[in-house]
Design a protein around this motif. Structure first.
Motif: not given
Length: 127
Positions: A12-13, A45-50, A61-63, A66-69
């Motif tokens: 989602s990021l 918050r709105e766009t999920r842009a890092v 992603i390499r690891l 599925a989820d990240v803080p």
């Protein structure tokens, strides 16, 4: 600056920068050595842009996580220096391998602190 802690799916990021493969490798190795995820990725918050944490996202992603803080911030707040953010709590890697059902527990640890230091890491280390 007020931000919210959350556990979000990696998919989602939205990365907004290129990464350095050597730096991603080093970050991945550091995360594995520590066995915990200690620095959330800063996300709008709105766009999920890092906005901060592209190397950490690439390491996730390499690891195969599925989820990240993440710390969700409004656009204006997300542009501030990451050093201004309050110190995060460490999240055991076992919680991030498809462990969305642990999100409430992780949020509680970040906000209230673990009443028995190290207990959470020991509990989920074998998971």
């Amino acid at each position: 600056m007020e931000t919210d802690c959350a556990i979000l799916p990696v998919a989602s990021l939205r990365p907004t920068e290129e990464t350095n493969p050597d730096r991603v490798r080093a970050v991945t190795e550091a995360i594995l050595r520590a066995g915990v995820w200690s620095e959330p990725i800063l996300v709008e918050r709105e766009t999920r842009a890092v906005t901060d944490g592209h190397q950490r996202l690439a390491a996730a992603i390499r690891l195969g996580l599925a989820d990240v803080p993440v710390r969700l911030a409004d656009y204006g707040a997300a542009a501030q220096a990451p050093a201004a953010l309050p110190a995060p709590r460490a999240v055991p890697l076992a919680l991030l391998r498809g462990a969305s059902h642990f999100a409430d527990h992780v949020r509680w640890i970040w906000k209230a602190g673990d009443p028995v230091p190290g207990r959470t890491a020991r509990r989920y280390a074998a998971a």
